[in-house]
Structure formats: structure tokens, C-alpha cells
Design an enzyme around this catalytic site. Structure first.
Site, PDB file in Angstrom:
ATOM      1  N   CYS A  12     -98.587  62.996  20.577  1.00 50.32           N
ATOM      2  CA  CYS A  12     -97.538  62.291  19.834  1.00 50.32           C
ATOM      3  C   CYS A  12     -96.617  63.310  19.145  1.00 50.32           C
ATOM      4  O   CYS A  12     -95.870  64.001  19.823  1.00 50.32           O
ATOM      5  CB  CYS A  12     -98.178  61.283  18.877  1.00 50.32           C
ATOM      6  SG  CYS A  12     -96.987  60.096  18.242  1.00 50.32           S
TER       7      CYS A  12
ATOM      8  N   HIS B 298    -101.530  58.022  22.769  1.00 46.87           N
ATOM      9  CA  HIS B 298    -102.708  58.500  22.033  1.00 46.87           C
ATOM     10  C   HIS B 298    -103.948  58.352  22.910  1.00 46.87           C
ATOM     11  O   HIS B 298    -104.521  57.267  22.956  1.00 46.87           O
ATOM     12  CB  HIS B 298    -102.885  57.693  20.747  1.00 46.87           C
ATOM     13  CG  HIS B 298    -101.866  58.038  19.711  1.00 46.87           C
ATOM     14  ND1 HIS B 298    -102.091  58.948  18.723  1.00 46.87           N
ATOM     15  CD2 HIS B 298    -100.593  57.611  19.550  1.00 46.87           C
ATOM     16  CE1 HIS B 298    -101.004  59.074  17.976  1.00 46.87           C
ATOM     17  NE2 HIS B 298    -100.077  58.272  18.464  1.00 46.87           N
TER      18      HIS B 298
ATOM     19  N   GLU C 223    -106.836  59.317  22.300  1.00 49.74           N
ATOM     20  CA  GLU C 223    -107.999  59.010  21.452  1.00 49.74           C
ATOM     21  C   GLU C 223    -108.061  57.535  21.080  1.00 49.74           C
ATOM     22  O   GLU C 223    -109.057  57.069  20.542  1.00 49.74           O
ATOM     23  CB  GLU C 223    -107.983  59.901  20.192  1.00 49.74           C
ATOM     24  CG  GLU C 223    -106.984  59.514  19.101  1.00 49.74           C
ATOM     25  CD  GLU C 223    -105.541  59.932  19.362  1.00 49.74           C
ATOM     26  OE1 GLU C 223    -105.212  60.277  20.507  1.00 49.74           O
ATOM     27  OE2 GLU C 223    -104.731  59.883  18.412  1.00 49.74           O
TER      28      GLU C 223
END
Ligand code: 1PR
Length: 568
Positions: A80, A190, A192
Site C-alpha cells: 500500500c 493488502h 495480509e
């Protein structure tokens, strides 16, 4: 491998730390410029605003060491803002300069044809035809949340376009979803927070042979022309209202029109309409969160509906719940309830920003604000009125919880949860909310026929009505910097009658930020219905999931059958 993790202090980066833990990797935090020399691999998971990230890196003396680290050829993975900082500049903060490795600007999405931020699960089209895809694949969806993007624009920025590794389409805009050159890898999305698909990317990068990650010369890239399509999916959100029951255990509960107690039988055995029974117990919050993650929920919400006035903030049971849930759940996690200026039992004052920070550090990705949002918009309008200005032109003064948290963590991290209630009036109503009236239809419920209504805002979980309409609140919080609205309905909550499409349509007309329709889902068909009627980005349910009446995959299947994009 000596894996380091760059946190400049403002990011809610616990999610990535949890992902690395889950994948079995040890890492260390970069805390000073010297750490860059020790690192043999570096991940930078930036969130928030471009300018704050650059400022924080400069203030901590980390920007130049970061530039040198990347130039040294050691592996770098930016997420990001960690990817955006590789570019020249951003229109988000034009006076700040990025590292300038990729010669093009980051610019804001247009909101003419779509909601901004771009929030949710979208597809990626890979450009490399001959190289390994670093775990990314064309059939998966990845979680994006950003208002600014790097356009994929080979005509105007040919050198920058050479960095593109995958592109994504949102509305009419095609932008770089990931970049890759030599030792540098970056994703706008993202990983994650992208479930198993995202963990696969992190794992692939971490397990690449050192030589490959450090960008050893390889055959020149052969790029294909991208063929993306807007693959943004409709999000299905599972919400857990959490409170302590009468025995003091923290449980997931669920109300009917916000009443979470069982209806107690009266002395004569008849069921009472007002409730005085036990708090409904539908399960344990962490176990349920893990279950919904495994079942394919696109996002999870934990709502703290007990105030826990007597424990210090850091010992709040909800913080422990969020911490434990975030270790099990790799999709976005929102925490709501009590995000406001607070006084600790020992008299210490904590700002809403500090309260939010505590939850972010525990692993929340967004905080959800309800009562304080109402008070902030009321105050903003009141001040404008006092100054003889039109209340609609009112602006915030920078001090509200929405503003302070959005400034530090980015607007995508600030959700406003609205708890409106219908106020029925006669058809010839001439009051202040005349312009917002919804008129009952002949095929509507009996109480709607021959009537009109407006939607009144409430605070304290629906216990207090306020002189503010839902449209006024929605416009106000968008102006203050909220990134998303969760739109509940006290009338529909727990009824299973379906979402209130009139309410959702009304708010959709008033704001451009994403909306999560909430309250009243009773079947998979209700989700299809609300998406088709209103075009909102997400829909949330609680009761039907907790009681096992409808499965999340059943909802996804119903969306696919109706040609609505869903993440499988
Ligand atoms: O005011 O910032 O402290 O936030 C309090 C938060 O707690 C608000 O978001 C408010 O909605 C929530 N809340 C407070 N009291 C209750 C209650 O139920 N007694 N929960 C409550 C409201 C509503 C939804 C629910 C949907 C879907 N829960 O979150 O999950 O209506 O339910 P359904 O699918 O079963 O119909 P602050």
C-alpha cells in the site's frame, strides 16, 4: 534470512505481523537507521496518508536509509503506502516527494462513476507472461483499500509502466495493483488481509531463493497487454455484538430491534413483549470470528456493546478479544463501540485517537464510531448556524474523533455506524425533514400504508433519539473524513424481514463513500435484493449467521447465480 519490518508508527500494521507469525517467520522491527544494515529482507506495510508516511520517515531519519537499502539490491516488499512511496509524488500531498524510483505520480480516483475509497476484493491481471507470479494468480481476489492509485498508463508514463507486475480495474480506471523490478516488489492491495490468497503471496516472496529476490539479472520481461475487468466483489460482512452476560462472561449476543435479552415468560406463562430475561448467548467471540473467516466472510465486525467503565483501557476485555481474533483472521476486522474521548477509572483522560490506537495495535483494521459521530455532526452544524451560515456548508474544526483518527490512520480506517429509526408522519407533513420523506407503498407493511416517514438518528445503541436525520448525518460524516458507513436499521434489526432498501437508497443518494447495508437479513435472497436495488458495496448480517440459518457460502452462491460478483 534476517527479516525486518518497517513501521513508522502510524500504521495499523499488526495484521501483517500476525500473518508472518502464522507463516512461521520471525522478524524484527526497524527502529533506527542502523537496522537497515542488518536487514537482509525488508517489508514496509504502510497505511494511512502518503504525506504522513513521508513525514514520519523523515522525522525518524529513516527515509534516506530506506533509499540506500533499496539501492543496495537487497529484497524489498512494500505494501500500500509502502508501494506508493516508491513513486515520485502523490496528489494526496503534492508538496511531499516520494523516493522517485518509479517515474509517475500517484493520483486520486475519480468518484464520478464509483465510490471512493476503492474498498474491497478485486481481481488482478498479471502482466508477466514468462516469470513466476510471486504467488499472485488471476482467479483470486485481493483486498484493496485506497483512494489514490498509480495509473497504468504506458502512453504517458512508459518507464513507470515497465514496473507493472499486475493491474486492476476499478470503474473505468486501470491502475497498478503490484509492481516488480529487480529486488523491489510492491502491492497496492493488502496481502495480509486477503485471506489464503494473500498469505500465499507473502509466503511465495519469503521463500523465493535469495538470488531471485535480490534481483539477479534474468531474461528480459515479456509483457502482455492487460485485459482487466472491474472485478470488485460485493462484500459479505459478519457482525458480532459482544457484551458481558449476567455471569460476567464475554459473549456474542444478538438483539431484536437492539433488545438483547430473552423475552421472559410472565407469571401466567405468556411471553412478555418487554424483555427481562438473560442476555442471549450465541457463542464466544474469538471462536465465532475464526469460524466466519473459515466460512468465507469478506470482513468481520466486533461491536463492543458494553462500556466496561470500571476497567482501565488497556485491560478492556475487548482489546484482548481483538488481539486473539486478529491472530486467527486474515480479512479486515472492524471494532466498534466506545471509540470516544474517555476518562480512565484513575482519572486519566484518553482521547478517541488513543482508544482507536489501542485497538489498531491489537490488530483491528478499522474502527467504527456511532454516538460520537452524531454529536460531531450536530456540533458542526450548530457552529455554522451560530455563525449565520447554512448548516449544510458547515466544516469540521479538526477535533472530532472522525477527523483525528482519519488524519493519523487514513480515512479508510474510520467507519461510521448509523443507528436510525423510522419516524412515521402523515402524508401532509410539513416539518423540517419534508425533503427526505419516504412514502409508504400499497404493497408495503400495514403500518406503512397511507403514511410517510423520515429516518431519525439515535445514540447510545438506539436508547436516545437526536434531532438529526440520517441524510444529514451521512453527509456530515463524509465531510469529516469517514471512509465508510455501516447503515443499521433499528426497525429491521433481528426481524429477518430483509434490509430496508428505502433507507439504503436514501443514504446512497447522499454520499459517495462505500456503504454497508445492515439489519434485517433473513435469507440469501435478501442480500441479492439489496445489491440489485441499491448497488451498495457490502451487506452485513448477524442473527442468521449466528443461528446457523444461512451459511456464508450460500449467500455467495446466491450472488453468483444473480450475476453479482462474489469472492469464492
Ligand atoms: O455509540 O460509538 O459506542 O457504538 C456503539 C455500537 O454498538 C453501535 O455501532 C451500535 O450499533 C452498537 N449497538 C449498541 N447497542 C446495540 C444493541 O444491539 N443493543 N448493536 C448495538 C447494534 C446492530 C447491528 C446488527 C445488525 C444486523 N447491532 O450491528 O449486527 O442490525 O443484525 P441482524 O442481521 O440480526 O438483523 P458507540
Amino acid at each position: 534470512m534476517c527479516l525486518y519490518f518497517l513501521d513508522y508508527g502510524a500504521g495499523n500494521v499488526q495484521s501483517l505481523a500476525n500473518s508472518l507469525k502464522k507463516l512461521g517467520y520471525d522478524f524484527q522491527w526497524v527502529t533506527c537507521p542502523d537496522d537497515f544494515h542488518k536487514a537482509t529482507s525488508l517489508i514496509f506495510p504502510g497505511v494511512g496518508a502518503f504525506g504522513s508516511a513521508v513525514d514520519a520517515l523523515v522525522a525518524k531519519g529513516l527515509l534516506e536509509p530506506l533509499r540506500e537499502y533499496i539501492a543496495s539490491g537487497k529484497p524489498y516488499f512494500g505494501i500500500c503506502i509502502g508501494m506508493q512511496v516508491l513513486f515520485q509524488s502523490s496528489t494526496e500531498n503534492p508538496e511531499k516527494k516520494g523516493l522517485g524510483l518509479i517515474p509517475s505520480p500517484i493520483e486520486e480516483f475519480s468518484n464520478v462513476d464509483k465510490s471512493v475509497p476503492h474498498m474491497g476484493w478485486n481481481a488482478c491481471d498479471l502482466l508477466d507472461s514468462d516469470k513466476p507470479a510471486e504467488g499472485t494468480d488471476r482467479s483470486s481476489h485481493y483486498y484493496f483499500v485506497h483512494s489514490y492509485r498509480a495509473a497504468y498508463d504506458p502512453s504517458n508514463y512508459p518507464e513507470a509502466a515497465e514496473w507493472a507486475h499486475a493491474v486492476t480495474q476499478y470503474g473505468q480506471e486501470i491502475f497498478m495493483a503490484s509492481v516488480r523490478k529487480a529486488n523491489v516488489f510492491g502491492t497496492q492491495f493488502h496481502p495480509e488481509k486477503s485471506g489464503d490468497a494473500g498469505l500465499k503471496i507473502i509466503s511465495a516472496w519469503l521463500s523465493e531463493p535469495e538470488l531471485q529476490r535480490s534481483g539477479a539479472p534474468s531474461t528480459p520481461r515479456v509483457l502482455r497487454t492487460p485485459r482487466p475487468r472491474d472485478g470488485l466483489t460485493k462484500r459479505i460482512v459478519a457482525c458480532m455484538d459482544v457484551r458481558s452476560n449476567d455471569e460476567g462472561d464475554l459473549v456474542v449476543t444478538k438483539g431484536d430491534q437492539y433488545d438483547v435479552r430473552e423475552k421472559a415468560p410472565s407469571a401466567a406463562g405468556a411471553v412478555q413483549t418487554s424483555s427481562s430475561g438473560a442476555v442471549r448467548n450465541l457463542g464466544k467471540p474469538v471462536a465465532l470470528a475464526a469460524k466466519y473467516y473459515q466460512a468465507g466472510a469478506d470482513e468481520l465486525c466486533l461491536m463492543n456493546i458494553t462500556s466496561f467503565r470500571h476497567s482501565p483501557l488497556r485491560d478492556q476485555p475487548m482489546v484482548a478479544v481483538v488481539r486473539a481474533a486478529a491472530e486467527e483472521v486474515f480479512v479486515p476486522l472492524t471494532i466498534g463501540g466506545g471509540i470516544k474521548d474517555t476518562v480512565e477509572p484513575d482519572g486519566t483522560r484518553r482521547s478517541a485517537l488513543e482508544v482507536a490506537g489501542l485497538y489498531f495495535r491489537a490488530g483491528a483494521d478499522k474502527v467504527s464510531i456511532a454516538s460520537e459521530a452524531v454529536y460531531a455532526v450536530e456540533q458542526m452544524r450548530r457552529k455554522a448556524k451560530e455563525q449565520g451560515l447554512n448548516e449544510e456548508l458547515a466544516l469540521g474544526d479538526g477535533t472530532s474523533a472522525i477527523e483525528t483518527i482519519a488524519r493519523a490512520y487514513g480515512r479508510q480506517a474510520v467507519v461510521v455506524s448509523i443507528d436510525p429509526r423510522r419516524v412515521y408522519v402523515d402524508l401532509d407533513y410539513e416539518g423540517p425533514y419534508k425533503e427526505e420523506l419516504v412514502f409508504g407503498r400499497e404493497d408495503g407493511e400495514e403500518k406503512e400504508r397511507g403514511k410517510a416517514w423520515w429516518y431519525q438518528c439515535t445514540v447510545r445503541g438506539g436508547r436516545e433519539d437526536r434531532p438529526l436525520s440520517v441524510s444529514q448525518l451521512a453527509r456530515g460524516v463524509e465531510k469529516l473524513g469517514a471512509g465508510e458507513i455501516v447503515l443499521n436499521s433499528i426497525d429491521r434489526d433481528g426481524t429477518g424481514k430483509g434490509f430496508d432498501a428505502d433507507l439504503v437508497q436514501l443514504v446512497r443518494k447522499n454520499v459517495r463513500i462505500p456503504i454497508v447495508a445492515s439489519s434485517g437479513a433473513g435469507s440469501a435472497a435478501h442480500f441479492v435484493d439489496i445489491f440489485q436495488k441499491t448497488g451498495v458495496e457490502a451487506a452485513l448480517a448477524a442473527g442468521i449467521f449466528h443461528r446457523g440459518e444461512v451459511d456464508i457460502q450460500e449467500v455467495k452462491q446466491a450472488l453468483s447465480n444473480a450475476d453479482l460478483n462474489a469472492r469464492s
